[in-house]
Design a protein around this motif. Sequence first.
Motif, PDB file in Angstrom:
ATOM      1  N   GLN A 299      27.735  23.079  28.129  1.00  9.39           N
ATOM      2  CA  GLN A 299      28.251  23.979  27.108  1.00  9.39           C
ATOM      3  C   GLN A 299      27.665  23.702  25.728  1.00  9.39           C
ATOM      4  O   GLN A 299      27.732  24.563  24.844  1.00  9.39           O
ATOM      5  N   TYR A 300      27.029  22.562  25.554  1.00  2.00           N
ATOM      6  CA  TYR A 300      26.300  22.294  24.315  1.00  2.00           C
ATOM      7  C   TYR A 300      25.153  23.277  24.141  1.00  2.00           C
ATOM      8  O   TYR A 300      24.780  23.630  23.017  1.00  2.00           O
ATOM      9  N   GLN A 301      24.604  23.747  25.236  1.00  2.00           N
ATOM     10  CA  GLN A 301      23.447  24.639  25.198  1.00  2.00           C
ATOM     11  C   GLN A 301      23.814  26.123  25.252  1.00  2.00           C
ATOM     12  O   GLN A 301      22.922  26.965  25.214  1.00  2.00           O
ATOM     13  N   GLN A 302      25.068  26.436  25.329  1.00  2.00           N
ATOM     14  CA  GLN A 302      25.481  27.829  25.459  1.00  2.00           C
ATOM     15  C   GLN A 302      25.389  28.551  24.116  1.00  2.00           C
ATOM     16  O   GLN A 302      25.989  28.130  23.117  1.00  2.00           O
ATOM     17  N   GLU A 303      24.659  29.649  24.119  1.00  3.02           N
ATOM     18  CA  GLU A 303      24.462  30.399  22.879  1.00  3.02           C
ATOM     19  C   GLU A 303      25.778  30.887  22.285  1.00  3.02           C
ATOM     20  O   GLU A 303      25.976  30.861  21.071  1.00  3.02           O
ATOM     21  N   ALA A 304      26.694  31.312  23.161  1.00  4.58           N
ATOM     22  CA  ALA A 304      27.969  31.847  22.674  1.00  4.58           C
ATOM     23  C   ALA A 304      28.844  30.780  22.025  1.00  4.58           C
ATOM     24  O   ALA A 304      29.781  31.096  21.284  1.00  4.58           O
ATOM     25  N   LEU A 305      28.538  29.504  22.298  1.00  2.00           N
ATOM     26  CA  LEU A 305      29.312  28.395  21.727  1.00  2.00           C
ATOM     27  C   LEU A 305      28.520  27.644  20.659  1.00  2.00           C
ATOM     28  O   LEU A 305      28.912  26.558  20.242  1.00  2.00           O
ATOM     29  N   ALA A 306      27.432  28.241  20.206  1.00  2.34           N
ATOM     30  CA  ALA A 306      26.523  27.552  19.285  1.00  2.34           C
ATOM     31  C   ALA A 306      27.199  27.095  17.998  1.00  2.34           C
ATOM     32  O   ALA A 306      26.856  26.048  17.444  1.00  2.34           O
ATOM     33  N   SER A 307      28.167  27.862  17.522  1.00  2.00           N
ATOM     34  CA  SER A 307      28.820  27.490  16.266  1.00  2.00           C
ATOM     35  C   SER A 307      29.694  26.244  16.419  1.00  2.00           C
ATOM     36  O   SER A 307      30.108  25.651  15.416  1.00  2.00           O
ATOM     37  N   TYR A 308      29.962  25.849  17.665  1.00  3.37           N
ATOM     38  CA  TYR A 308      30.805  24.668  17.917  1.00  3.37           C
ATOM     39  C   TYR A 308      30.017  23.485  18.468  1.00  3.37           C
ATOM     40  O   TYR A 308      30.584  22.412  18.697  1.00  3.37           O
ATOM     41  N   LYS A 309      28.716  23.662  18.682  1.00  4.88           N
ATOM     42  CA  LYS A 309      27.965  22.697  19.477  1.00  4.88           C
ATOM     43  C   LYS A 309      27.929  21.296  18.874  1.00  4.88           C
ATOM     44  O   LYS A 309      27.844  20.311  19.619  1.00  4.88           O
ATOM     45  N   ASP A 310      28.019  21.191  17.571  1.00  5.25           N
ATOM     46  CA  ASP A 310      27.988  19.869  16.952  1.00  5.25           C
ATOM     47  C   ASP A 310      29.186  19.024  17.341  1.00  5.25           C
ATOM     48  O   ASP A 310      29.200  17.809  17.108  1.00  5.25           O
ATOM     49  N   HIS A 311      30.186  19.649  17.944  1.00  3.02           N
ATOM     50  CA  HIS A 311      31.380  18.918  18.356  1.00  3.02           C
ATOM     51  C   HIS A 311      31.573  18.929  19.873  1.00  3.02           C
ATOM     52  O   HIS A 311      32.640  18.549  20.357  1.00  3.02           O
ATOM     53  N   ILE A 312      30.530  19.352  20.608  1.00  2.00           N
ATOM     54  CA  ILE A 312      30.553  19.266  22.072  1.00  2.00           C
ATOM     55  C   ILE A 312      29.755  18.025  22.458  1.00  2.00           C
ATOM     56  O   ILE A 312      28.522  18.031  22.456  1.00  2.00           O
ATOM     57  N   LEU A 313      30.457  16.954  22.744  1.00  2.48           N
ATOM     58  CA  LEU A 313      29.810  15.670  23.012  1.00  2.48           C
ATOM     59  C   LEU A 313      28.929  15.749  24.249  1.00  2.48           C
ATOM     60  O   LEU A 313      27.771  15.313  24.238  1.00  2.48           O
ATOM     61  N   THR A 314      29.472  16.296  25.323  1.00  2.96           N
ATOM     62  CA  THR A 314      28.784  16.378  26.607  1.00  2.96           C
ATOM     63  C   THR A 314      29.555  17.364  27.470  1.00  2.96           C
ATOM     64  O   THR A 314      30.538  17.960  27.023  1.00  2.96           O
ATOM     65  N   SER A 315      29.112  17.548  28.693  1.00  2.00           N
ATOM     66  CA  SER A 315      29.823  18.397  29.650  1.00  2.00           C
ATOM     67  C   SER A 315      29.727  17.767  31.032  1.00  2.00           C
ATOM     68  O   SER A 315      28.682  17.227  31.414  1.00  2.00           O
ATOM     69  N   ALA A 316      30.825  17.844  31.773  1.00  2.00           N
ATOM     70  CA  ALA A 316      30.818  17.443  33.175  1.00  2.00           C
ATOM     71  C   ALA A 316      30.214  18.593  33.972  1.00  2.00           C
ATOM     72  O   ALA A 316      30.757  19.696  33.998  1.00  2.00           O
ATOM     73  N   LEU A 317      29.069  18.351  34.584  1.00  3.45           N
ATOM     74  CA  LEU A 317      28.298  19.416  35.211  1.00  3.45           C
ATOM     75  C   LEU A 317      28.647  19.590  36.682  1.00  3.45           C
ATOM     76  O   LEU A 317      28.932  18.630  37.396  1.00  3.45           O
ATOM     77  N   LYS A 318      28.570  20.830  37.106  1.00  2.94           N
ATOM     78  CA  LYS A 318      28.854  21.207  38.482  1.00  2.94           C
ATOM     79  C   LYS A 318      27.838  22.291  38.829  1.00  2.94           C
ATOM     80  O   LYS A 318      27.883  23.383  38.258  1.00  2.94           O
ATOM     81  N   ASP A 319      26.930  21.996  39.729  1.00  9.73           N
ATOM     82  CA  ASP A 319      25.793  22.872  39.959  1.00  9.73           C
ATOM     83  C   ASP A 319      26.152  24.064  40.848  1.00  9.73           C
ATOM     84  O   ASP A 319      25.622  24.237  41.955  1.00  9.73           O
ATOM     85  N   VAL A 320      27.052  24.900  40.344  1.00  2.00           N
ATOM     86  CA  VAL A 320      27.453  26.102  41.066  1.00  2.00           C
ATOM     87  C   VAL A 320      26.241  27.008  41.274  1.00  2.00           C
ATOM     88  O   VAL A 320      26.047  27.584  42.346  1.00  2.00           O
ATOM     89  N   GLY A 321      25.419  27.111  40.238  1.00  2.00           N
ATOM     90  CA  GLY A 321      24.215  27.930  40.355  1.00  2.00           C
ATOM     91  C   GLY A 321      23.290  27.430  41.444  1.00  2.00           C
ATOM     92  O   GLY A 321      22.713  28.220  42.213  1.00  2.00           O
ATOM     93  N   GLY A 322      23.137  26.135  41.544  1.00  2.00           N
ATOM     94  CA  GLY A 322      22.300  25.558  42.581  1.00  2.00           C
ATOM     95  C   GLY A 322      22.847  25.830  43.975  1.00  2.00           C
ATOM     96  O   GLY A 322      22.097  26.089  44.916  1.00  2.00           O
ATOM     97  N   ALA A 323      24.170  25.766  44.110  1.00  2.00           N
ATOM     98  CA  ALA A 323      24.800  26.042  45.402  1.00  2.00           C
ATOM     99  C   ALA A 323      24.603  27.495  45.803  1.00  2.00           C
ATOM    100  O   ALA A 323      24.302  27.803  46.967  1.00  2.00           O
ATOM    101  N   VAL A 324      24.783  28.397  44.852  1.00  2.00           N
ATOM    102  CA  VAL A 324      24.581  29.827  45.108  1.00  2.00           C
ATOM    103  C   VAL A 324      23.134  30.084  45.533  1.00  2.00           C
ATOM    104  O   VAL A 324      22.870  30.785  46.523  1.00  2.00           O
ATOM    105  N   TYR A 325      22.208  29.514  44.796  1.00  2.00           N
ATOM    106  CA  TYR A 325      20.789  29.682  45.127  1.00  2.00           C
ATOM    107  C   TYR A 325      20.464  29.081  46.499  1.00  2.00           C
ATOM    108  O   TYR A 325      19.711  29.670  47.290  1.00  2.00           O
ATOM    109  N   ALA A 326      21.010  27.905  46.784  1.00  4.09           N
ATOM    110  CA  ALA A 326      20.723  27.239  48.052  1.00  4.09           C
ATOM    111  C   ALA A 326      21.136  28.092  49.238  1.00  4.09           C
ATOM    112  O   ALA A 326      20.407  28.207  50.234  1.00  4.09           O
ATOM    113  N   LEU A 327      22.310  28.712  49.140  1.00  2.30           N
ATOM    114  CA  LEU A 327      22.762  29.557  50.243  1.00  2.30           C
ATOM    115  C   LEU A 327      21.878  30.795  50.376  1.00  2.30           C
ATOM    116  O   LEU A 327      21.505  31.191  51.480  1.00  2.30           O
TER     117      LEU A 327
END
Length: 351
Positions: A264-292
Amino acid sequence: MRRISSLTRIAVGVASLALAATACGGTSKDSDSDGGDSSKSGKGLAIAYDIGGKGDQSFNDAAYAGLEKAKAEFKYDTQDIEPTDGETDADKEQRLASLAKQGYNPVIGVGFAYGPAMEAVASKYPDTTFGIVDSVVDGKNVASLVFAEQEASYLAGVAAAKATKSNTVGFVGGVDIPLIHKFEAGFKQGVADTNPGVKVLSQYLTQTAEEGGFSSPDKGKAAAEGQIEKKADVVYQAAGLSGQGVIEAAAKAKVWAIGVDSDQYQQEALASYKDHILTSALKDVGGAVYALAKSVKDGKPLTGVQTFDLKVNGVGLADTNPKMAEISGLSDAVAKAKAGIIDGTIKVKTE
């Protein structure tokens, strides 16, 4: 049914999909000019979104990124459909059945809420491969795409414990259900194992999804504000669209937020808040969708339980915010924890 305990990695890596900033809308149908040859109908992947829909900058948008990657690579028709307010399992059944009738293959329900509908529909369309994210549905033509959310959340807990100055951190869960309990359990364990002196404040926004726990930024904002008033200076959210309110509250108070599912640090829609997004717990939903989608395109459809964990980079922790490196010991602690989870010396709880 063929069971696979751990997915052979044919998907893209965690966080490598570029998520487009999208606005919530209705049905989106895409068609390539040359039609493609993924099936006799020229149609391929279709996804039906979970609560919050496209534009949540998190879970659903990650699925959409997987669809976009498959569309670009395989040159076939795709379709993605939004949920409706107050819809029933019968509505979901109709949606899945309609996509299968139209010739889309695979058809993926994004979210555990599609479980009952998929159980009812999949057997009626044996030539279609179905996928469901975050739930296990038994069926010869169903792939259950599940994740070790607790492992990514453990890493988020390590980061929070290293980043806090007040020794109080927060967790905001969207809905009080077993899936979100996994996020909370991993986070709390990561915090405690890193610094047992850090207090974790936990709150769930609603008891059921129908009450808006995953789709109400105002609820997320109010919950985070309450935790921040109690001195939490790092707040981790697992709340879908509601998490945007958590991030907004953290940014306003100039404390840390930890995002979820997508970077979410890289999300354009959240850019105004990014300086306070330390990190994100990632879940590769996109990768799973693509894999199937790829498995169907290759003529070897995945079925059974497909598990995405740290070992296959199916979950992880984002490191795109350079400020992480400025916090003493944080990066080393996360790396050590990740290695411990992968080699089995750290067992992460799910409750």
